[in-house]
Design an enzyme around this catalytic site. Structure first.
Site, PDB file in Angstrom:
ATOM      1  N   LYS A  31     -47.698  19.422  -7.447  1.00 54.37           N
ATOM      2  CA  LYS A  31     -47.945  18.260  -6.577  1.00 54.37           C
ATOM      3  C   LYS A  31     -48.394  17.101  -7.459  1.00 54.37           C
ATOM      4  O   LYS A  31     -49.309  17.256  -8.263  1.00 54.37           O
ATOM      5  CB  LYS A  31     -49.036  18.609  -5.564  1.00 54.37           C
ATOM      6  CG  LYS A  31     -49.445  17.464  -4.647  1.00 54.37           C
ATOM      7  CD  LYS A  31     -50.570  17.858  -3.719  1.00 54.37           C
ATOM      8  CE  LYS A  31     -51.942  17.642  -4.297  1.00 54.37           C
ATOM      9  NZ  LYS A  31     -52.307  16.247  -4.579  1.00 54.37           N
ATOM     10  N   PHE A  59     -48.223  11.182  -1.544  1.00 57.03           N
ATOM     11  CA  PHE A  59     -48.491   9.752  -1.368  1.00 57.03           C
ATOM     12  C   PHE A  59     -49.293   9.505  -0.091  1.00 57.03           C
ATOM     13  O   PHE A  59     -49.575   8.360   0.237  1.00 57.03           O
ATOM     14  CB  PHE A  59     -47.178   8.960  -1.330  1.00 57.03           C
ATOM     15  CG  PHE A  59     -46.489   8.870  -2.662  1.00 57.03           C
ATOM     16  CD1 PHE A  59     -47.217   8.761  -3.835  1.00 57.03           C
ATOM     17  CD2 PHE A  59     -45.106   8.893  -2.741  1.00 57.03           C
ATOM     18  CE1 PHE A  59     -46.578   8.667  -5.065  1.00 57.03           C
ATOM     19  CE2 PHE A  59     -44.455   8.808  -3.959  1.00 57.03           C
ATOM     20  CZ  PHE A  59     -45.192   8.697  -5.117  1.00 57.03           C
ATOM     21  N   LYS A  60     -49.591  10.545   0.650  1.00 58.17           N
ATOM     22  CA  LYS A  60     -50.318  10.388   1.924  1.00 58.17           C
ATOM     23  C   LYS A  60     -49.812   9.144   2.654  1.00 58.17           C
ATOM     24  O   LYS A  60     -50.570   8.244   3.001  1.00 58.17           O
ATOM     25  CB  LYS A  60     -51.827  10.341   1.697  1.00 58.17           C
ATOM     26  CG  LYS A  60     -52.368  11.622   1.080  1.00 58.17           C
ATOM     27  CD  LYS A  60     -53.884  11.647   0.993  1.00 58.17           C
ATOM     28  CE  LYS A  60     -54.379  12.921   0.359  1.00 58.17           C
ATOM     29  NZ  LYS A  60     -54.078  13.035  -1.089  1.00 58.17           N
ATOM     30  N   SER A 115     -60.408  17.250   2.444  1.00 58.07           N
ATOM     31  CA  SER A 115     -61.259  18.317   1.920  1.00 58.07           C
ATOM     32  C   SER A 115     -62.605  17.828   1.385  1.00 58.07           C
ATOM     33  O   SER A 115     -63.511  18.632   1.202  1.00 58.07           O
ATOM     34  CB  SER A 115     -60.513  19.051   0.798  1.00 58.07           C
ATOM     35  OG  SER A 115     -60.050  18.124  -0.162  1.00 58.07           O
ATOM     36  N   GLN A 173     -63.838  20.976  -6.089  1.00 57.67           N
ATOM     37  CA  GLN A 173     -64.516  20.553  -4.853  1.00 57.67           C
ATOM     38  C   GLN A 173     -65.336  21.692  -4.228  1.00 57.67           C
ATOM     39  O   GLN A 173     -65.931  21.521  -3.165  1.00 57.67           O
ATOM     40  CB  GLN A 173     -63.508  20.013  -3.833  1.00 57.67           C
ATOM     41  CG  GLN A 173     -62.793  18.743  -4.286  1.00 57.67           C
ATOM     42  CD  GLN A 173     -61.818  18.223  -3.247  1.00 57.67           C
ATOM     43  OE1 GLN A 173     -62.185  17.934  -2.113  1.00 57.67           O
ATOM     44  NE2 GLN A 173     -60.552  18.087  -3.637  1.00 57.67           N
ATOM     45  N   GLY A 174     -65.316  22.850  -4.855  1.00 60.30           N
ATOM     46  CA  GLY A 174     -66.207  23.932  -4.424  1.00 60.30           C
ATOM     47  C   GLY A 174     -65.595  24.964  -3.497  1.00 60.30           C
ATOM     48  O   GLY A 174     -66.262  25.927  -3.129  1.00 60.30           O
ATOM     49  N   GLY A 175     -64.346  24.779  -3.097  1.00 62.17           N
ATOM     50  CA  GLY A 175     -63.709  25.746  -2.193  1.00 62.17           C
ATOM     51  C   GLY A 175     -63.526  27.096  -2.876  1.00 62.17           C
ATOM     52  O   GLY A 175     -63.197  27.175  -4.064  1.00 62.17           O
ATOM     53  N   ASP A 178     -61.272  33.086  -2.351  1.00 61.65           N
ATOM     54  CA  ASP A 178     -61.381  34.315  -1.549  1.00 61.65           C
ATOM     55  C   ASP A 178     -61.518  34.008  -0.066  1.00 61.65           C
ATOM     56  O   ASP A 178     -61.047  34.750   0.788  1.00 61.65           O
ATOM     57  CB  ASP A 178     -62.607  35.123  -1.982  1.00 61.65           C
ATOM     58  CG  ASP A 178     -62.311  35.950  -3.202  1.00 61.65           C
ATOM     59  OD1 ASP A 178     -61.117  36.086  -3.523  1.00 61.65           O
ATOM     60  OD2 ASP A 178     -63.268  36.417  -3.837  1.00 61.65           O
ATOM     61  N   ARG A 191     -58.284  19.789 -10.808  1.00 68.29           N
ATOM     62  CA  ARG A 191     -59.126  19.682 -12.002  1.00 68.29           C
ATOM     63  C   ARG A 191     -59.482  21.025 -12.627  1.00 68.29           C
ATOM     64  O   ARG A 191     -59.604  21.127 -13.845  1.00 68.29           O
ATOM     65  CB  ARG A 191     -60.410  18.905 -11.648  1.00 68.29           C
ATOM     66  CG  ARG A 191     -60.178  17.417 -11.515  1.00 68.29           C
ATOM     67  CD  ARG A 191     -61.316  16.735 -10.796  1.00 68.29           C
ATOM     68  NE  ARG A 191     -61.316  17.043  -9.373  1.00 68.29           N
ATOM     69  CZ  ARG A 191     -62.231  16.606  -8.508  1.00 68.29           C
ATOM     70  NH1 ARG A 191     -63.225  15.864  -8.949  1.00 68.29           N
ATOM     71  NH2 ARG A 191     -62.130  16.906  -7.223  1.00 68.29           N
TER      72      ARG A 191
HETATM   73  O1  C5P Z   1     -58.966  18.292  -8.577  1.00 69.09           O
HETATM   74  P1  C5P Z   1     -58.896  18.897  -7.208  1.00 69.09           P
HETATM   75  O2  C5P Z   1     -58.595  20.371  -7.232  1.00 69.09           O
HETATM   76  O3  C5P Z   1     -60.066  18.550  -6.337  1.00 69.09           O
HETATM   77  O4  C5P Z   1     -57.600  18.185  -6.577  1.00 69.09           O
HETATM   78  C1  C5P Z   1     -57.265  18.285  -5.216  1.00 69.09           C
HETATM   79  C2  C5P Z   1     -55.947  17.562  -5.006  1.00 69.09           C
HETATM   80  O5  C5P Z   1     -55.593  17.641  -3.634  1.00 69.09           O
HETATM   81  C3  C5P Z   1     -55.998  16.086  -5.349  1.00 69.09           C
HETATM   82  O6  C5P Z   1     -54.697  15.731  -5.821  1.00 69.09           O
HETATM   83  C4  C5P Z   1     -56.297  15.422  -4.031  1.00 69.09           C
HETATM   84  O7  C5P Z   1     -55.807  14.108  -3.976  1.00 69.09           O
HETATM   85  C5  C5P Z   1     -55.542  16.319  -3.072  1.00 69.09           C
HETATM   86  N1  C5P Z   1     -56.003  16.366  -1.689  1.00 69.09           N
HETATM   87  C6  C5P Z   1     -57.294  16.733  -1.329  1.00 69.09           C
HETATM   88  N2  C5P Z   1     -57.658  16.776  -0.007  1.00 69.09           N
HETATM   89  C7  C5P Z   1     -56.756  16.492   0.950  1.00 69.09           C
HETATM   90  C8  C5P Z   1     -55.448  16.153   0.610  1.00 69.09           C
HETATM   91  C9  C5P Z   1     -55.101  16.117  -0.738  1.00 69.09           C
HETATM   92  O8  C5P Z   1     -58.117  17.032  -2.214  1.00 69.09           O
HETATM   93  N3  C5P Z   1     -57.066  16.599   2.216  1.00 69.09           N
END
Ligand code: C5P
Length: 214
Positions: A31, A59-60, A115, A173-175, A178, A191
């Site tokens: 992506k 590109f949302k 997210s 982002q901490g998700g 599992d 990242r």
């Molecule tokens: O670096 P990280 O794993 O947080 O990247 C998450 C990717 O998913 C980024 O490209 C971000 O723009 C995208 N994204 C997101 N939340 C959404 C939609 C897309 O984090 N709801």
């Protein structure tokens, strides 16, 4: 098996190609979005296609139907196989992206809920649920829903049934993979892979953490 989708957001071609090359054996799709394309141009899509993986344009897209259509046409002409649009502009705007995607043998995903922490401010007052229903009405292929809030993604799953859920928020982002992998069709990791000293090993690790779809 839940797909592993690399969010390839570095801002140089050199880094993008190095990371994609290392991660490619372990991932199911790439992506890319504004960070890489604004830095290096739309032509990077054709170079990334060489890895033989589906390529999703994040590109949302969030405009009137005619403009959405024009944007989507550029995306698929550039070689992408999927596009992500926003749902809040309404079903006609979403439908414009869906039509172009399907005319090109591609897929269209709709952001249902974001997210990051601020994603809870506007999407959680029934908006995400309404957007999920727009996905059904328009024939879109699925939604983007947060790995950071599995309980919300579970609610959205009930609305969209067997359509796909791609889920960002794992890693930086901490998700927790599992907690989400069994609920979704793909986890999106950025990242935690592309900032790693060893993106290939990081991708392999996330690939091994994926659960089976339940
Ligand atoms: O670096 P990280 O794993 O947080 O990247 C998450 C990717 O998913 C980024 O490209 C971000 O723009 C995208 N994204 C997101 N939340 C959404 C939609 C897309 O984090 N709801």
């Amino acid at each position: 098996m839940t797909d592993l989708i690399l969010a390839l957001d570095p801002t140089t071609r050199t880094d993008a190609m190095r990371i994609a090359s290392a991660a490619a054996p372990h991932i199911d799709a790439i992506k890319i979005g504004y960070p890489l394309i604004l830095a290096e141009g739309l032509g990077i899509a054709k170079e990334l296609k060489a890895f033989g993986l589906p390529l999703i344009a994040d590109f949302k897209v969030a405009d009137i139907p005619n403009t959405n259509q024009l944007i989507a046409q550029q995306v698929f002409e550039a070689g992408f196989s999927g596009i992500i649009c926003h749902g809040f502009p309404g079903s006609d705007s979403v439908k414009a992206c869906v039509n172009v995607a399907h005319d090109n043998g591609g897929e269209c995903y709709v952001v249902a809920e974001m997210s990051h922490p601020g994603g809870a401010e506007f999407f959680q007052s029934g908006t995400a649920e309404r957007i999920a229903r727009v996905v059904i009405e328009t024939g879109a292929d699925g939604i983007i829903a947060p790995a950071t809030r599995p309980e919300r993604t579970r609610i959205l799953r009930e609305i969209i049934g067997t359509r796909k859920i791609l889920s960002p928020g794992v890693g930086a982002q901490g998700g927790d993979p599992d907690a989400i992998a069994g609920l979704v069709d793909g986890i999106i990791v950025g990242r935690a892979i592309y900032e790693s000293n060893d993106p290939g090993a990081a991708a392999a690790r996330y690939a091994s953490l994926r659960g089976k779809r339940t």
